[in-house]
Design a protein around this motif. Structure first.
Motif, PDB file in Angstrom:
ATOM      1  N   LYS A   1      -0.246  -4.325 -11.344  1.00 28.73           N
ATOM      2  CA  LYS A   1      -0.597  -3.042 -10.738  1.00 28.73           C
ATOM      3  C   LYS A   1       0.654  -2.308 -10.235  1.00 28.73           C
ATOM      4  CE  LYS A   1      -4.179  -3.209  -8.127  1.00 28.73           C
ATOM      5  NZ  LYS A   1      -5.070  -3.459  -6.949  1.00 28.73           N
ATOM      6  N   VAL A   2       1.562  -3.057  -9.618  1.00 24.95           N
ATOM      7  CA  VAL A   2       2.808  -2.466  -9.116  1.00 24.95           C
ATOM      8  C   VAL A   2       3.663  -1.952 -10.268  1.00 24.95           C
ATOM      9  CG1 VAL A   2       5.001  -3.039  -7.993  1.00 24.95           C
ATOM     10  CG2 VAL A   2       2.839  -3.775  -6.974  1.00 24.95           C
ATOM     11  N   LEU A   3       3.795  -2.755 -11.318  1.00 24.63           N
ATOM     12  CA  LEU A   3       4.598  -2.343 -12.464  1.00 24.63           C
ATOM     13  C   LEU A   3       4.013  -1.126 -13.156  1.00 24.63           C
ATOM     14  CD1 LEU A   3       5.662  -5.730 -14.107  1.00 24.63           C
ATOM     15  CD2 LEU A   3       7.163  -3.942 -13.228  1.00 24.63           C
ATOM     16  N   LEU A   4       2.695  -1.092 -13.263  1.00 23.65           N
ATOM     17  CA  LEU A   4       2.045   0.056 -13.885  1.00 23.65           C
ATOM     18  C   LEU A   4       2.360   1.332 -13.114  1.00 23.65           C
ATOM     19  CD1 LEU A   4       0.173   0.392 -16.338  1.00 23.65           C
ATOM     20  CD2 LEU A   4      -1.758   0.374 -14.767  1.00 23.65           C
ATOM     21  N   ARG A   5       2.326   1.239 -11.790  1.00 19.49           N
ATOM     22  CA  ARG A   5       2.646   2.402 -10.963  1.00 19.49           C
ATOM     23  C   ARG A   5       4.107   2.812 -11.125  1.00 19.49           C
ATOM     24  NH1 ARG A   5       1.653   7.069  -9.558  1.00 19.49           N
ATOM     25  NH2 ARG A   5       1.931   7.694  -7.388  1.00 19.49           N
ATOM     26  N   TYR A   6       5.000   1.842 -11.160  1.00 17.81           N
ATOM     27  CA  TYR A   6       6.430   2.150 -11.291  1.00 17.81           C
ATOM     28  C   TYR A   6       6.733   2.759 -12.662  1.00 17.81           C
ATOM     29  CZ  TYR A   6      11.482   1.511 -11.376  1.00 17.81           C
ATOM     30  OH  TYR A   6      12.847   1.731 -11.478  1.00 17.81           O
ATOM     31  N   LEU A   7       6.156   2.196 -13.720  1.00 18.21           N
ATOM     32  CA  LEU A   7       6.421   2.704 -15.060  1.00 18.21           C
ATOM     33  C   LEU A   7       5.908   4.122 -15.248  1.00 18.21           C
ATOM     34  CD1 LEU A   7       5.552  -0.506 -17.107  1.00 18.21           C
ATOM     35  CD2 LEU A   7       7.828   0.444 -16.734  1.00 18.21           C
ATOM     36  N   GLU A   8       4.852   4.467 -14.522  1.00 22.47           N
ATOM     37  CA  GLU A   8       4.330   5.831 -14.615  1.00 22.47           C
ATOM     38  C   GLU A   8       5.126   6.794 -13.737  1.00 22.47           C
ATOM     39  OE1 GLU A   8       0.098   8.250 -14.008  1.00 22.47           O
ATOM     40  OE2 GLU A   8       0.437   6.318 -13.018  1.00 22.47           O
ATOM     41  N   ARG A   9       5.373   6.432 -12.511  1.00 20.24           N
ATOM     42  CA  ARG A   9       5.976   7.354 -11.546  1.00 20.24           C
ATOM     43  C   ARG A   9       7.494   7.419 -11.662  1.00 20.24           C
ATOM     44  NH1 ARG A   9       5.063   4.960  -6.114  1.00 20.24           N
ATOM     45  NH2 ARG A   9       6.813   3.678  -6.832  1.00 20.24           N
ATOM     46  N   ASP A  10       8.139   6.296 -11.824  1.00 25.42           N
ATOM     47  CA  ASP A  10       9.601   6.246 -11.777  1.00 25.42           C
ATOM     48  C   ASP A  10      10.241   6.201 -13.168  1.00 25.42           C
ATOM     49  OD1 ASP A  10      10.331   5.559  -8.673  1.00 25.42           O
ATOM     50  OD2 ASP A  10       8.445   4.640  -9.271  1.00 25.42           O
ATOM     51  N   ALA A  11       9.692   5.386 -14.079  1.00 29.01           N
ATOM     52  CA  ALA A  11      10.292   5.253 -15.406  1.00 29.01           C
ATOM     53  C   ALA A  11       9.825   6.334 -16.372  1.00 29.01           C
ATOM     54  CB  ALA A  11       9.979   3.873 -15.982  1.00 29.01           C
ATOM     55  N   ASN A  12       8.667   6.958 -16.099  1.00 26.10           N
ATOM     56  CA  ASN A  12       8.141   8.042 -16.930  1.00 26.10           C
ATOM     57  C   ASN A  12       7.961   7.630 -18.390  1.00 26.10           C
ATOM     58  OD1 ASN A  12       8.023  10.061 -14.867  1.00 26.10           O
ATOM     59  ND2 ASN A  12      10.239  10.322 -15.033  1.00 26.10           N
ATOM     60  N   ILE A  13       7.503   6.407 -18.624  1.00 24.81           N
ATOM     61  CA  ILE A  13       7.285   5.980 -20.000  1.00 24.81           C
ATOM     62  C   ILE A  13       5.800   5.784 -20.321  1.00 24.81           C
ATOM     63  CG2 ILE A  13       9.535   4.862 -20.076  1.00 24.81           C
ATOM     64  CD1 ILE A  13       8.044   2.194 -19.946  1.00 24.81           C
ATOM     65  N   LEU A  14       4.931   6.031 -19.355  1.00 26.18           N
ATOM     66  CA  LEU A  14       3.498   5.943 -19.628  1.00 26.18           C
ATOM     67  C   LEU A  14       2.738   6.841 -18.654  1.00 26.18           C
ATOM     68  CD1 LEU A  14       2.136   4.020 -17.219  1.00 26.18           C
ATOM     69  CD2 LEU A  14       3.166   2.215 -18.589  1.00 26.18           C
TER      70      LEU A  14
ATOM     71  N   ASP B   1       0.825  -1.200   0.000  1.00 28.50           N
ATOM     72  CA  ASP B   1       0.000   0.000   0.000  1.00 28.50           C
ATOM     73  C   ASP B   1       0.867   1.262   0.000  1.00 28.50           C
ATOM     74  OD1 ASP B   1       0.996  -0.473   2.492  1.00 28.50           O
ATOM     75  OD2 ASP B   1      -0.880  -0.136   3.573  1.00 28.50           O
ATOM     76  N   GLU B   2       1.995   1.208   0.681  1.00 31.96           N
ATOM     77  CA  GLU B   2       2.887   2.370   0.693  1.00 31.96           C
ATOM     78  C   GLU B   2       3.498   2.601  -0.691  1.00 31.96           C
ATOM     79  OE1 GLU B   2       7.208   3.697   2.512  1.00 31.96           O
ATOM     80  OE2 GLU B   2       6.153   1.980   3.363  1.00 31.96           O
ATOM     81  N   PHE B   3       3.881   1.530  -1.367  1.00 29.77           N
ATOM     82  CA  PHE B   3       4.474   1.653  -2.698  1.00 29.77           C
ATOM     83  C   PHE B   3       3.481   2.273  -3.677  1.00 29.77           C
ATOM     84  CE2 PHE B   3       5.411   0.180  -6.950  1.00 29.77           C
ATOM     85  CZ  PHE B   3       6.786   0.315  -7.051  1.00 29.77           C
ATOM     86  N   LEU B   4       2.235   1.811  -3.639  1.00 27.05           N
ATOM     87  CA  LEU B   4       1.240   2.314  -4.581  1.00 27.05           C
ATOM     88  C   LEU B   4       0.842   3.751  -4.276  1.00 27.05           C
ATOM     89  CD1 LEU B   4      -1.053  -0.850  -4.869  1.00 27.05           C
ATOM     90  CD2 LEU B   4       0.701  -0.072  -6.480  1.00 27.05           C
TER      91      LEU B   4
END
Length: 449
Positions: free
Chosen positions: A221-234, A107-110
């Motif tokens: 769900k975790v990957l989607l959050r990471y790709l948006e917030r950290d990788a900035n590719i979506l 929950d903290e990660f998301l």
């Protein structure tokens, strides 16, 4: 369970051969008292356990998913080995990894807004650690220190729940980015629903292992959050996901993007309907032929035939609609391509104008530079001529060349004459003796003819 045991039997362990019982006994033992008394050994064991937990989760050996690990009361039993027993240190390892943000509560990660590796001021770090985050996280450093006294068993209840293994998330994200580089999506393909994006993530393959990465719904769900917030590719907006390409003028999701997605969804829906109607038409045709072959009542065959005609009529309408939507998609793709080309032209024109605006490329300065260059070249040629002719006379060169030619000719003539012997041969005795008088009349020469 058996797969986990097989992995532990061949796992590399510091201080011993892979699967060494003695080394594993040391790793499974309690960490109490080592955090301060033997910090080097403590850090080595924690490093081995964090890496091992991540590898086991990535390979799908302890529950579904490659990035999210679930910790419950039964986890020590799942890791127990017949000859060693249960591990007495996993809870302490998890809390230590949490302190270093290697493991994070799901929950903290998301809910986290800032990227994982963003630099923050000291006051904001303290604020987030002690106010915004859960209380257990704020006191994690104290808990790890307490583990020296209370032991692993007392720490277990504090680590129950779902944990995001950040290195595994980064690894999966890197695989996804690499797949995009190998097969770049078009403008139409870069807009999709969450479900479509989840299917793409679940199709990830690990080239090193040669198999598909076990991505669960929670992992997606975790990957989607990471790709948006950290990788900035979506970017994500409700149910719409858009892959951001380098050529995109806007990062956000526009109304045109939603329109493209609606057309794509309609195309997929019509394609499925056409396939289903074709199947039903074939089924109705088969029923008609079966009824005729079995000589069933005429009304039965007519009913099947009537159904077949209705299905064929509906199929024709759906095929027409599908063709229209397909043409619309083609037009959208063409327009998107034209927009990208014009955008490239615009950027090229802007870049060219910036280059031409350089003071070095002004006409007056270019003329002066070219004149100076021509003068420098002329001076260089004059210097070369002076260095080549100052100490050499053409007449002197011609005379010396003629002398060399005469010398060469004389040498040729001398070499063609026969050479005299060094010592003349002595005359033979026969040649020095006086000639003998003839003794016979015939041999005498007559005096008078």
């Amino acid at each position: 369970m058996q797969q986990l045991q097989a992995y532990l039997a061949r796992a590399p362990v510091p201080g011993g051969a892979p699967g060494s019982k003695e080394a594993l006994v040391h790793m499974y033992s309690d960490l109490s008292g080592q955090a301060h008394s033997n910090s080097a050994a403590f850090r080595a064991r924690v490093a081995w356990w964090t890496t091992t937990l991540e590898t086991v989760q990535w390979d799908g050996l302890q529950g579904p998913g490659a990035t999210v690990m679930r910790i419950d009361a039964g986890m020590p039993n799942r890791w127990a080995m017949d000859t060693i027993g249960r591990p007495l240190c996993i809870a302490v390892v998890v809390e230590d990894a949490a302190v270093h943000q290697r493991y994070m509560r799901l929950d903290e990660f998301l809910a986290r807004a800032a990227p994982l590796h963003a630099k923050r001021a000291l006051y904001s770090t303290v604020l987030v650690d002690w106010v915004a985050k859960p209380a257990w996280r704020a006191a994690a450093r104290i808990f790890v220190a307490d583990a020296d006294e209370v032991g692993d068993e007392a720490v277990w209840p504090r680590v129950y729940g779902e944990w995001v293994l950040v290195p595994n998330v980064e690894r999966a994200a890197a695989l996804f980015v690499a797949s995009l580089a190998l097969d770049p999506p078009s403008m139409l393909e870069s807009i999709m629903t969450r479900a479509e994006m989840q299917r793409r993530l679940q199709a990830l393959r690990d080239p090193d292992a040669g198999k598909r990465v076990p991505i669960s719904d929670t992992d997606a769900k975790v990957l989607l959050r990471y790709l948006e917030r950290d990788a900035n590719i979506l970017v994500v907006d409700d149910d719409v996901v858009k892959l951001v390409r380098p050529t995109d003028a806007h990062r956000g999701i526009q109304e045109s993007d939603r329109g493209i997605l609606a057309v794509r969804q309609m195309h997929a829906q019509l394609t499925a309907q056409v396939d289903e109607l074709e199947r039903r038409v074939d089924s109705a045709r088969a029923r008609i032929m079966d009824a005729l072959r079995k000589k069933q009542p005429e009304e039965t065959a007519k009913s099947y035939l009537r159904t077949k005609k209705q299905l064929e009529e509906l199929l024709g309408r759906r095929v027409g609609a599908l063709e229209t939507v397909s043409q619309l998609l083609l037009k959208l793709e063409q327009a998107a391509g034209d927009a990208e080309i014009l955008q490239t032209y615009e950027r090229s024109s802007s870049a060219l104008q910036q280059i031409l605006a350089d003071p070095l490329l002004q006409p007056d300065r270019v003329d002066k530079t070219m004149d100076a260059l021509a003068e420098s070249v002329s001076q260089q040629e004059s210097i070369e001529d002076a260095m080549r002719t100052d100490h050499v006379d053409d007449d002197e060169i011609a005379a010396e060349l003629e002398k060399l030619a005469l010398g060469e000719e004389e040498a040729k003539q001398t070499s063609s004459m026969p050479s005299a012997p060094l010592h003349a041969p002595e005359p033979s005795k026969a040649s020095t003796a006086a000639p003998k008088e003839p003794t016979t009349p015939d041999q005498r020469t007559p005096a008078f003819a």
